[in-house]
Design a protein around this motif. Structure first.
Motif, mmCIF file in Angstrom:
data_model
loop_
_atom_site.group_PDB
_atom_site.id
_atom_site.type_symbol
_atom_site.label_atom_id
_atom_site.label_comp_id
_atom_site.label_asym_id
_atom_site.label_seq_id
_atom_site.Cartn_x
_atom_site.Cartn_y
_atom_site.Cartn_z
ATOM 1 N N ALA A 97 0.828 -1.209 0.000
ATOM 2 C CA ALA A 97 0.000 0.000 0.000
ATOM 3 C C ALA A 97 0.861 1.257 0.000
ATOM 4 C CB ALA A 97 -0.921 -0.008 1.226
ATOM 5 N N PHE A 98 1.974 1.208 0.742
ATOM 6 C CA PHE A 98 2.881 2.364 0.805
ATOM 7 C C PHE A 98 3.438 2.686 -0.587
ATOM 8 C CE2 PHE A 98 7.172 4.114 1.264
ATOM 9 C CZ PHE A 98 6.926 5.214 2.063
ATOM 10 N N LYS A 99 3.853 1.668 -1.328
ATOM 11 C CA LYS A 99 4.399 1.867 -2.672
ATOM 12 C C LYS A 99 3.380 2.536 -3.587
ATOM 13 C CE LYS A 99 7.892 -1.781 -3.076
ATOM 14 N NZ LYS A 99 8.291 -3.012 -3.804
ATOM 15 N N GLU A 100 2.151 2.031 -3.538
ATOM 16 C CA GLU A 100 1.107 2.574 -4.403
ATOM 17 C C GLU A 100 0.865 4.053 -4.112
ATOM 18 O OE1 GLU A 100 -2.225 0.068 -3.712
ATOM 19 O OE2 GLU A 100 -1.410 -1.632 -4.860
ATOM 20 N N LYS A 101 0.804 4.408 -2.849
ATOM 21 C CA LYS A 101 0.543 5.796 -2.461
ATOM 22 C C LYS A 101 1.746 6.696 -2.767
ATOM 23 C CE LYS A 101 -2.802 4.695 1.177
ATOM 24 N NZ LYS A 101 -3.926 5.511 0.635
ATOM 25 N N ALA A 102 2.945 6.207 -2.496
ATOM 26 C CA ALA A 102 4.152 7.009 -2.717
ATOM 27 C C ALA A 102 4.340 7.297 -4.210
ATOM 28 C CB ALA A 102 5.370 6.290 -2.152
ATOM 29 N N GLU A 103 4.102 6.285 -5.037
ATOM 30 C CA GLU A 103 4.287 6.475 -6.477
ATOM 31 C C GLU A 103 3.300 7.490 -7.047
ATOM 32 O OE1 GLU A 103 4.095 2.509 -7.949
ATOM 33 O OE2 GLU A 103 6.136 1.998 -7.281
ATOM 34 N N LYS A 104 2.111 7.566 -6.477
ATOM 35 C CA LYS A 104 1.146 8.576 -6.902
ATOM 36 C C LYS A 104 1.634 9.987 -6.568
ATOM 37 C CE LYS A 104 -2.986 5.683 -6.639
ATOM 38 N NZ LYS A 104 -4.307 5.469 -5.958
ATOM 39 N N GLU A 105 2.524 10.077 -5.569
ATOM 40 C CA GLU A 105 3.093 11.368 -5.168
ATOM 41 C C GLU A 105 4.418 11.633 -5.872
ATOM 42 O OE1 GLU A 105 1.699 13.630 -3.180
ATOM 43 O OE2 GLU A 105 -0.092 12.371 -2.931
ATOM 44 N N GLY A 106 4.763 10.794 -6.842
ATOM 45 C CA GLY A 106 6.002 10.989 -7.584
ATOM 46 C C GLY A 106 7.240 10.510 -6.849
ATOM 47 N N ILE A 107 7.062 9.616 -5.886
ATOM 48 C CA ILE A 107 8.180 9.089 -5.099
ATOM 49 C C ILE A 107 8.383 7.622 -5.446
ATOM 50 C CG2 ILE A 107 9.062 8.640 -2.772
ATOM 51 C CD1 ILE A 107 7.194 10.888 -1.794
ATOM 52 N N SER A 108 9.558 7.269 -5.885
ATOM 53 C CA SER A 108 9.851 5.860 -6.174
ATOM 54 C C SER A 108 10.286 5.157 -4.894
ATOM 55 C CB SER A 108 10.946 5.747 -7.235
ATOM 56 O OG SER A 108 12.158 6.313 -6.773
ATOM 57 N N VAL A 109 9.956 3.892 -4.798
ATOM 58 C CA VAL A 109 10.239 3.107 -3.591
ATOM 59 C C VAL A 109 11.119 1.917 -3.950
ATOM 60 C CG1 VAL A 109 9.246 1.750 -1.712
ATOM 61 C CG2 VAL A 109 8.069 3.804 -2.532
ATOM 62 N N ILE A 110 12.230 1.779 -3.242
ATOM 63 C CA ILE A 110 13.144 0.648 -3.424
ATOM 64 C C ILE A 110 13.157 -0.141 -2.118
ATOM 65 C CG2 ILE A 110 15.502 -0.076 -3.936
ATOM 66 C CD1 ILE A 110 15.882 2.610 -5.368
ATOM 67 N N ASP A 111 12.811 -1.404 -2.185
ATOM 68 C CA ASP A 111 12.778 -2.179 -0.937
ATOM 69 C C ASP A 111 14.043 -2.998 -0.765
ATOM 70 O OD1 ASP A 111 12.352 -4.905 -2.133
ATOM 71 O OD2 ASP A 111 10.495 -3.965 -2.808
ATOM 72 N N ALA A 112 14.360 -3.272 0.489
ATOM 73 C CA ALA A 112 15.522 -4.089 0.855
ATOM 74 C C ALA A 112 15.083 -5.067 1.939
ATOM 75 C CB ALA A 112 16.664 -3.207 1.352
ATOM 76 N N PRO A 113 14.815 -6.317 1.592
ATOM 77 C CA PRO A 113 14.375 -7.302 2.575
ATOM 78 C C PRO A 113 15.426 -7.532 3.666
ATOM 79 C CG PRO A 113 13.967 -8.064 0.347
ATOM 80 C CD PRO A 113 14.843 -6.865 0.228
ATOM 81 N N VAL A 114 14.950 -7.681 4.894
ATOM 82 C CA VAL A 114 15.813 -7.962 6.046
ATOM 83 C C VAL A 114 15.180 -9.108 6.818
ATOM 84 C CG1 VAL A 114 16.852 -7.057 8.156
ATOM 85 C CG2 VAL A 114 16.541 -5.543 6.190
ATOM 86 N N THR A 115 15.694 -10.313 6.631
ATOM 87 C CA THR A 115 15.104 -11.464 7.319
ATOM 88 C C THR A 115 15.662 -11.641 8.728
ATOM 89 O OG1 THR A 115 16.751 -12.912 6.308
ATOM 90 C CG2 THR A 115 14.645 -12.674 5.173
ATOM 91 N N LYS A 116 16.851 -11.091 8.970
ATOM 92 C CA LYS A 116 17.476 -11.148 10.294
ATOM 93 C C LYS A 116 18.123 -9.793 10.581
ATOM 94 C CE LYS A 116 20.291 -14.515 9.297
ATOM 95 N NZ LYS A 116 19.927 -14.738 7.893
#
Length: 342
Positions: A190-209
């Motif tokens: 949901a955060f990605k969808e909302k941020a992209e509508k505001e012209g903000i790209s989102v890059i995720d970095a998984p952290v399992t530990k």
């Protein structure tokens, strides 16, 4: 003399059943079993700890005190979901049977549902972000037998607006989360969808530990992110002091969905007070102990959101915060704020 002894003996014999009943009544009164509250928490970190304290304080204010008229069986899984499931099984099998099972955090709520199946133990969860994606319920508006609780879904629109205000040229945000936590996956989508509508790209970095955190941050730095965002992710939040230090080194503000993380060094958050989350949960537990039907207690939120800002992070990052926001915010750390205001 003999006659007097016989009269006394007959009198004792006549009173014996009555004395036995009184003795038995007194014995039962001293050994009366209090309400048993099974309480499981997925991991220790400031927000979940604050929620637990809010529960206990609310119950105390309602007259329920651990060791007196309630017994709290508290266990912490220290971030291990498998351990959390085992804890849930052990607590649900306790004799006497728990009056209510309190699950702090999404993984413990999931474990509690499995552990209590068929045992008639009501579950009250707290600090759960998305009960639907976590498969706790199918619909928030439909009462569920033996399950209710307090959710903490973040105000994403307000959080994105806060980021844009405090980082005016914001174009790219890095997100840290554990893909194994269903609530985090739901929020990030949901955060990605909302941020992209505001012209903000989102890059995720998984952290399992938690030990993967430094590498994940370095990867995001290499991709040019200007800020970091952390949802209510137990894996990342439990390592917040480390993340805060990394953010100061790389000059990256950390925005979070929980106020406890701001207290631990993150830059800012718009979120619920987790102590308030706990107090609302405590109210629900009290109502169950009073005999209210759990189906009359709908899944709810604790109320309004609050802005939190860490002044140490602000200085370390060299960021300016508008005066009107500072006046409305809860500022951490408290000692530094007190010194500033003297």
């Amino acid at each position: 003399m003999r006659l007097r002894c016989l009269i006394g003996l007959f009198t004792l014999m006549a009173l014996w059943p009555q004395n036995q009943a009184i003795s038995q009544e007194n014995l039962q009164g001293t050994t009366k079993t209090p309400f048993i509250i099974a309480m499981s928490q997925i991991v220790e970190h400031p927000s979940l700890d604050a929620a637990r304290q809010g529960i206990l304080d609310a119950l105390k204010d309602y007259g329920f005190v651990d060791g007196e008229n309630i017994t709290v069986l508290y266990k912490n899984a220290q971030g291990n979901i498998t351990t959390g499931s085992q804890i849930a099984q052990n607590l649900a099998s306790h004799i006497p049977k728990p009056t209510v099972f309190v699950a702090i955090g999404t993984p413990t709520a999931q474990g509690a549902i499995s552990a209590t199946r068929g045992k008639g133990i009501p579950i009250v969860f707290t600090a759960v972000t998305d009960p639907i994606s976590s498969r706790l319920v199918k619909d928030l508006k439909i009462p569920v037998k033996n399950l209710t609780g307090v959710i903490d879904y973040p105000p994403l629109d307000a959080q994105i607006n806060l980021m844009k205000t405090l980082v005016p040229d914001l174009k790219t945000v890095g997100v840290l989360y554990n893909p194994g936590e269903s609530n985090s996956v739901s929020v990030i989508k949901a955060f990605k969808e909302k941020a992209e509508k505001e012209g903000i790209s989102v890059i995720d970095a998984p952290v399992t530990k938690a030990v993967d955190l430094a590498l994940a941050v370095r990867k995001l730095v290499g991709k040019g992110v200007q800020a970091l965002y952390v949802p209510q992710d137990n894996t990342v939040i439990s390592a917040m002091p480390q993340l805060a230090s990394l953010s100061y080194v790389h000059k990256l503000p950390v925005f979070t969905s929980d106020n406890g993380s701001v207290k631990e060094g993150a830059f800012a958050s718009i979120s619920y007070s987790y102590y308030t989350v706990g107090r609302k949960t405590g109210e629900y537990i009290k109502r169950l102990l009073d005999g209210e039907n759990i189906e009359n207690l709908p899944i709810t939120t604790p109320g309004t959101h609050q802005l939190y800002i860490n002044t140490t992070a602000r200085k370390a990052l060299g960021l300016k915060v508008p005066e009107d926001l500072l006046k409305t915010a809860v500022l951490y750390p408290e000692k530094e704020v007190q010194n500033e205001r003297k």
